[in-house]
Design a protein around this motif. Structure first.
Motif, PDB file in Angstrom:
ATOM      1  N   PHE A 115       0.816  -1.204   0.000  1.00 20.57           N
ATOM      2  CA  PHE A 115       0.000   0.000   0.000  1.00 20.57           C
ATOM      3  C   PHE A 115       0.856   1.263   0.000  1.00 20.57           C
ATOM      4  O   PHE A 115       0.516   2.262  -0.621  1.00 20.57           O
ATOM      5  CB  PHE A 115      -0.959  -0.013   1.192  1.00 20.57           C
ATOM      6  CG  PHE A 115      -2.158  -0.882   0.948  1.00 20.57           C
ATOM      7  CD1 PHE A 115      -3.244  -0.401   0.243  1.00 20.57           C
ATOM      8  CD2 PHE A 115      -2.190  -2.187   1.408  1.00 20.57           C
ATOM      9  CE1 PHE A 115      -4.352  -1.202  -0.004  1.00 20.57           C
ATOM     10  CE2 PHE A 115      -3.289  -3.001   1.168  1.00 20.57           C
ATOM     11  CZ  PHE A 115      -4.373  -2.504   0.454  1.00 20.57           C
ATOM     12  N   GLY A 163       2.213   1.844  -3.501  1.00 16.87           N
ATOM     13  CA  GLY A 163       1.116   2.294  -4.346  1.00 16.87           C
ATOM     14  C   GLY A 163       0.795   3.758  -4.114  1.00 16.87           C
ATOM     15  O   GLY A 163       0.593   4.524  -5.063  1.00 16.87           O
ATOM     16  N   ARG A 164       0.762   4.179  -2.861  1.00 14.61           N
ATOM     17  CA  ARG A 164       0.453   5.575  -2.533  1.00 14.61           C
ATOM     18  C   ARG A 164       1.485   6.527  -3.124  1.00 14.61           C
ATOM     19  O   ARG A 164       1.154   7.611  -3.591  1.00 14.61           O
ATOM     20  CB  ARG A 164       0.408   5.784  -1.018  1.00 14.61           C
ATOM     21  CG  ARG A 164      -0.817   5.218  -0.341  1.00 14.61           C
ATOM     22  CD  ARG A 164      -1.016   5.873   1.010  1.00 14.61           C
ATOM     23  NE  ARG A 164       0.144   5.780   1.871  1.00 14.61           N
ATOM     24  CZ  ARG A 164       0.402   4.785   2.703  1.00 14.61           C
ATOM     25  NH1 ARG A 164      -0.431   3.760   2.785  1.00 14.61           N
ATOM     26  NH2 ARG A 164       1.477   4.801   3.463  1.00 14.61           N
ATOM     27  N   THR A 224      -5.923  10.315  -4.411  1.00 13.52           N
ATOM     28  CA  THR A 224      -5.899   8.857  -4.394  1.00 13.52           C
ATOM     29  C   THR A 224      -5.208   8.348  -3.146  1.00 13.52           C
ATOM     30  O   THR A 224      -5.594   7.315  -2.580  1.00 13.52           O
ATOM     31  CB  THR A 224      -5.193   8.322  -5.655  1.00 13.52           C
ATOM     32  OG1 THR A 224      -5.812   8.884  -6.804  1.00 13.52           O
ATOM     33  CG2 THR A 224      -5.311   6.806  -5.724  1.00 13.52           C
ATOM     34  N   LYS A 225      -4.204   9.067  -2.668  1.00 12.84           N
ATOM     35  CA  LYS A 225      -3.571   8.691  -1.406  1.00 12.84           C
ATOM     36  C   LYS A 225      -4.561   8.796  -0.258  1.00 12.84           C
ATOM     37  O   LYS A 225      -4.610   7.924   0.622  1.00 12.84           O
ATOM     38  CB  LYS A 225      -2.360   9.592  -1.134  1.00 12.84           C
ATOM     39  CG  LYS A 225      -1.180   9.329  -2.059  1.00 12.84           C
ATOM     40  CD  LYS A 225      -0.037  10.292  -1.787  1.00 12.84           C
ATOM     41  CE  LYS A 225       1.118  10.036  -2.748  1.00 12.84           C
ATOM     42  NZ  LYS A 225       2.227  10.987  -2.546  1.00 12.84           N
ATOM     43  N   THR A 236      -6.795   5.881  -0.327  1.00 10.74           N
ATOM     44  CA  THR A 236      -6.120   4.694   0.205  1.00 10.74           C
ATOM     45  C   THR A 236      -6.151   4.695   1.728  1.00 10.74           C
ATOM     46  O   THR A 236      -6.426   3.664   2.362  1.00 10.74           O
ATOM     47  CB  THR A 236      -4.661   4.655  -0.294  1.00 10.74           C
ATOM     48  OG1 THR A 236      -4.654   4.695  -1.720  1.00 10.74           O
ATOM     49  CG2 THR A 236      -3.964   3.380   0.180  1.00 10.74           C
ATOM     50  N   SER A 263      -9.647   3.838   2.917  1.00  9.31           N
ATOM     51  CA  SER A 263      -9.916   2.398   2.882  1.00  9.31           C
ATOM     52  C   SER A 263      -9.306   1.699   4.092  1.00  9.31           C
ATOM     53  O   SER A 263      -9.903   0.779   4.659  1.00  9.31           O
ATOM     54  CB  SER A 263      -9.357   1.793   1.585  1.00  9.31           C
ATOM     55  OG  SER A 263     -10.025   2.314   0.458  1.00  9.31           O
ATOM     56  N   GLU A 284     -12.166   4.734  -8.315  1.00 11.88           N
ATOM     57  CA  GLU A 284     -10.910   4.547  -7.572  1.00 11.88           C
ATOM     58  C   GLU A 284     -11.168   3.977  -6.195  1.00 11.88           C
ATOM     59  O   GLU A 284     -10.474   3.052  -5.745  1.00 11.88           O
ATOM     60  CB  GLU A 284     -10.181   5.886  -7.439  1.00 11.88           C
ATOM     61  CG  GLU A 284      -9.404   6.328  -8.638  1.00 11.88           C
ATOM     62  CD  GLU A 284      -8.537   7.529  -8.313  1.00 11.88           C
ATOM     63  OE1 GLU A 284      -7.328   7.334  -8.066  1.00 11.88           O
ATOM     64  OE2 GLU A 284      -9.070   8.647  -8.292  1.00 11.88           O
ATOM     65  N   ILE A 335      -9.601   0.451  -4.661  1.00 14.11           N
ATOM     66  CA  ILE A 335      -8.711   0.509  -3.496  1.00 14.11           C
ATOM     67  C   ILE A 335      -9.333  -0.195  -2.296  1.00 14.11           C
ATOM     68  O   ILE A 335      -8.662  -0.943  -1.572  1.00 14.11           O
ATOM     69  CB  ILE A 335      -8.373   1.973  -3.151  1.00 14.11           C
ATOM     70  CG1 ILE A 335      -7.578   2.607  -4.294  1.00 14.11           C
ATOM     71  CG2 ILE A 335      -7.583   2.061  -1.850  1.00 14.11           C
ATOM     72  CD1 ILE A 335      -7.429   4.101  -4.184  1.00 14.11           C
ATOM     73  N   ALA A 372      -9.142  -3.978  -2.614  1.00 15.79           N
ATOM     74  CA  ALA A 372      -7.799  -4.476  -2.295  1.00 15.79           C
ATOM     75  C   ALA A 372      -7.562  -4.485  -0.789  1.00 15.79           C
ATOM     76  O   ALA A 372      -7.023  -5.461  -0.238  1.00 15.79           O
ATOM     77  CB  ALA A 372      -6.753  -3.615  -2.993  1.00 15.79           C
ATOM     78  N   ALA A 373      -7.955  -3.408  -0.108  1.00 14.31           N
ATOM     79  CA  ALA A 373      -7.741  -3.315   1.336  1.00 14.31           C
ATOM     80  C   ALA A 373      -8.511  -4.389   2.089  1.00 14.31           C
ATOM     81  O   ALA A 373      -7.982  -5.023   3.015  1.00 14.31           O
ATOM     82  CB  ALA A 373      -8.151  -1.926   1.833  1.00 14.31           C
TER      83      ALA A 373
END
Length: 242
Positions: free
Chosen positions: A112, A115-116, A123-124, A127, A130, A195, A199, A202-203
């Motif tokens: 993660f 990705g951030r 988007t961060k 994340t 999430s 988005e 995310i 995935a989390a």
């Protein structure tokens, strides 16, 4: 969005009571299953890494020209990140009391974090939001099923902070959509929604797989934990749409 009110909230919450308060051995209750404690410690170690790793986001928020960020919002993000750092210290204290330790790294946290670093501020923030969803569910389980008073208290206090963090995120993203150019507002909302879905999926998947052993020892099925995460996320999304 009343960003000044959020700044005031985070400033006030700096003085809240500690989430981890050691209990003397004399006040300890019945012995706890060591397998259960070991499973909880493994999960706490991984959550500790996540709580400790958001400093770059606060710096980026201060430097960003995002139209959804005013001075109070930038300060609120900074205080938010500092609060996550406090969570990390409280988790480290609980781990030490359990005879465990923090981890220097873990594959899920590296995934993660990398990705951030490749993505923009919004988007961060998605994340992190999430991670808040998963945290609300996990800390709620500790509050309700933790085998010791210290674990239950940490779950209650940190979980309450995480609820407010997610509420802040929901309001901020609603504000980000609101301040977008009316000609592209629908596209902005759709893009953020898409988005967020990816995310979050995935989390939640990482949570269900990586913490499955802890969930089992707490008597919680993975499916129920996933449903709980989706319910929390749905409530936050309703706040964005409102």
């Amino acid at each position: 969005m009343d960003t000044a009110a959020w700044q005031a909230y985070f400033e006030h919450n700096r003085d809240r009571a500690p989430a981890f308060v050691p209990v003397s051995p004399a006040k300890a209750t019945a012995p706890v299953d060591p397998e259960l404690l070991a499973a909880i410690a493994r999960s706490l170690q991984r959550f500790h890494l996540g709580e400790a790793g958001e400093g770059r986001v606060a710096h980026e928020a201060r430097m960003s020209d995002d139209p959804a960020l005013d001075a109070a919002a930038r300060e609120a993000v900074d205080l938010y990140v500092r609060e996550e750092g406090r969570h990390a210290r409280e988790l480290a204290g609980l781990l030490a009391a359990m005879g465990s330790h923090t981890l220097p790294r873990h594959w899920s946290e590296r995934l993660f974090r990398r990705g951030r670093r490749l993505l923009g501020l919004r988007t961060k923030m998605l994340t992190i939001a999430s991670a808040e969803v998963v945290g609300i569910v996990f800390y709620g389980l500790l509050r309700d099923h933790g085998p010791t008073a210290e674990i239950r208290r940490l779950g209650e206090v940190v979980g309450r902070d995480e609820v407010m963090h997610l509420a802040f995120q929901a309001e901020w993203f609603a504000h980000a959509i609101e301040v977008a150019d009316p000609r592209v507002r629908a596209l902005v909302a759709a893009g953020l929604g898409a988005e967020a879905a990816v995310i979050l999926a995935a989390a939640v998947l990482v949570f269900a797989l990586d913490h499955g052993g802890t969930l089992n020892t707490l008597g919680v099925r993975r499916r129920d934990a996933i449903v709980a995460c989706l319910r929390v996320a749905g409530e936050a999304l309703a706040g964005v749409r409102a």
